[in-house]
Design a protein around this motif. Structure first.
Motif, short mmCIF file in Angstrom:
data_model
loop_
_atom_site.label_atom_id
_atom_site.label_comp_id
_atom_site.label_asym_id
_atom_site.label_seq_id
_atom_site.Cartn_x
_atom_site.Cartn_y
_atom_site.Cartn_z
N SER A 59 0.85 -1.23 -0.16
CA SER A 59 -0.07 0.17 0.13
C SER A 59 0.85 1.15 -0.12
CB SER A 59 -0.87 -0.03 1.12
OG SER A 59 -0.12 0.17 2.32
N HIS A 60 1.88 1.17 0.72
CA HIS A 60 2.83 2.33 0.77
C HIS A 60 4.21 2.27 1.38
CE1 HIS A 60 1.18 2.51 4.90
NE2 HIS A 60 1.94 3.46 4.99
N LEU A 61 5.18 3.20 1.35
CA LEU A 61 6.43 2.60 1.68
C LEU A 61 6.93 3.12 3.24
CD1 LEU A 61 8.38 3.41 -1.63
CD2 LEU A 61 7.34 1.25 -0.64
N PRO A 63 7.77 1.12 6.92
CA PRO A 63 8.25 -0.17 6.74
C PRO A 63 7.22 -1.01 7.47
CG PRO A 63 9.88 1.49 7.46
CD PRO A 63 8.58 2.22 7.24
N ASP A 64 6.34 -0.69 8.19
CA ASP A 64 5.35 -1.67 8.83
C ASP A 64 4.31 -2.26 7.94
OD1 ASP A 64 4.45 1.44 8.80
OD2 ASP A 64 2.45 0.78 10.18
N HIS A 65 4.79 -1.47 6.47
CA HIS A 65 3.81 -2.15 5.46
C HIS A 65 4.79 -2.69 4.38
CE1 HIS A 65 0.11 -0.36 6.76
NE2 HIS A 65 0.85 0.54 7.40
N PHE A 66 5.95 -2.89 4.40
CA PHE A 66 6.58 -3.49 3.42
C PHE A 66 7.80 -4.15 3.67
CE2 PHE A 66 10.40 -1.17 2.01
CZ PHE A 66 10.45 -0.10 2.72
N GLY A 163 -5.13 0.59 3.65
CA GLY A 163 -3.65 0.78 3.88
C GLY A 163 -3.68 1.87 5.08
N ASP A 164 -2.68 3.05 5.26
CA ASP A 164 -2.99 3.87 6.03
C ASP A 164 -3.49 5.21 5.21
OD1 ASP A 164 -1.74 2.38 7.93
OD2 ASP A 164 0.41 3.45 7.94
N CYS A 165 -4.19 6.02 5.53
CA CYS A 165 -5.19 6.89 4.92
C CYS A 165 -5.29 7.96 5.72
CB CYS A 165 -6.37 6.07 4.51
SG CYS A 165 -7.52 7.28 3.69
N THR A 219 -8.30 -2.48 12.21
CA THR A 219 -6.95 -2.74 12.20
C THR A 219 -6.08 -1.58 12.57
OG1 THR A 219 -5.49 -4.20 11.36
CG2 THR A 219 -6.27 -2.83 9.77
N HIS A 220 -4.81 -2.01 12.73
CA HIS A 220 -3.50 -0.95 12.94
C HIS A 220 -4.10 -0.24 13.84
CE1 HIS A 220 -0.83 2.18 11.15
NE2 HIS A 220 -0.35 1.10 10.38
N LEU A 221 -4.34 -0.42 15.35
CA LEU A 221 -4.71 0.35 16.38
C LEU A 221 -3.46 0.55 17.04
CD1 LEU A 221 -7.00 1.52 18.26
CD2 LEU A 221 -6.97 -0.97 19.61
ZN ZN Z 1 1.21 1.68 9.21
#
Ligand code: ZN
Ligand code: ZN
Length: 253
Positions: A59-61, A63-66, A163-165, A219-221
């Motif tokens: 979703s984006h760069l 680190p917690d996503h890739f 993703g994060d938004c 999610t992502h709390l």
């Molecule tokens: Zn995140």
């Protein structure tokens, strides 16, 4: 279509076992990952061999996503002779970012076939096929190139991942009535501090109600936010089912 939560973020937490964002979406023999954040690569194995993934979609760069693409790259490069490859869709700078971690141009390309997710949007080709699944992405406010992503089987109900938004309205064009919304809710019941590009429960609840979503998965709390109060803040604005998901959650869609 089935969703298996392998990691539910966020960037850091004191919650034991809370690895980075990673969501396995499966339909028949087609398996894809939405994000692959820190610590989640090992969690793929009980469900699917990484070499059998149709794609990893980033979703984006952050680190917690890739960042576990590094572990995946090493696995593909060194576990097999000849090395194996996996398709990865994400922001345009993904290869350079991974290469820079090792100061090694070509590091990524040795095992990962990268495609820019955004190209489909700019070319007007909104939907791509990945095996049995269709994939659609839209830019959302967060980093320079962050995506919300919709996955579906043909015309069936979809899964829309935030993703994060930082602006819930950016996700609205992805959500069809009846879709499941898998939404980050970093700041719990809210409010999100000024100038921070994340969501809270009321923003997710309003989005779900205005788009006629069928169901909301949170999610992502971030640490320090109460899950129950967060769920209640969504339910105050949205009539449908709402739950918090954690690593190990399995949901039939
Ligand atoms: Zn995140
Ligand atoms: Zn982020």
């Amino acid at each position: 279509m089935r969703l298996t939560v392998l990691g539910a973020g966020p960037a850091y937490t004191d919650r034991a076992g809370a690895t980075g964002a990673c969501y396995l979406v499966s339909e028949g023999a087609t398996h894809l990952l939405l994000d692959l954040g820190q610590g989640s690569f090992t969690r793929v194995f009980p469900h699917v061999a990484p070499t059998d993934l149709a794609a990893v979609v980033v979703s984006h760069l952050h680190p917690d996503h890739f960042i576990d693409l590094v572990a995946m790259r090493h696995y593909l490069r060194y576990e097999f002779d000849p090395p194996r490859r996996v398709r990865v869709l994400g922001p345009g700078a993904l290869a350079d970012r991974l290469d820079a971690l090792h100061a090694e141009p070509g590091f990524t390309a040795e095992a990962l076939d990268l495609e820019r997710l955004g190209e489909a949007v700019s070319l007007g080709e909104a939907v791509r096929r990945i095996g049995a699944l269709s994939l659609e992405a839209r830019l959302v406010a967060h980093t320079d190139e962050s995506y919300g992503i919709r996955v579906a089987v043909d015309d069936g109900p979809g899964l829309v991942y935030s993703g994060d938004c930082g602006r819930a309205d950016d996700l609205a064009p992805l959500v069809r009535p009846g879709d499941t919304l898998l939404a980050e809710v970093s700041f719990g019941a809210g409010p999100v501090p000024p100038d921070v590009l994340h969501l809270d429960g009321p923003a997710v609840g309003r989005l779900a109600a205005s788009t006629d979503a069928g169901r909301v998965l949170l999610t992502h709390l971030l640490g320090g936010h109460d899950p129950s109060a967060t769920i209640a803040s969504v339910r105050a604005l949205f009539d449908g089912p709402v739950e918090m998901v954690w690593p190990g959650s399995r949901i039939e869609l």
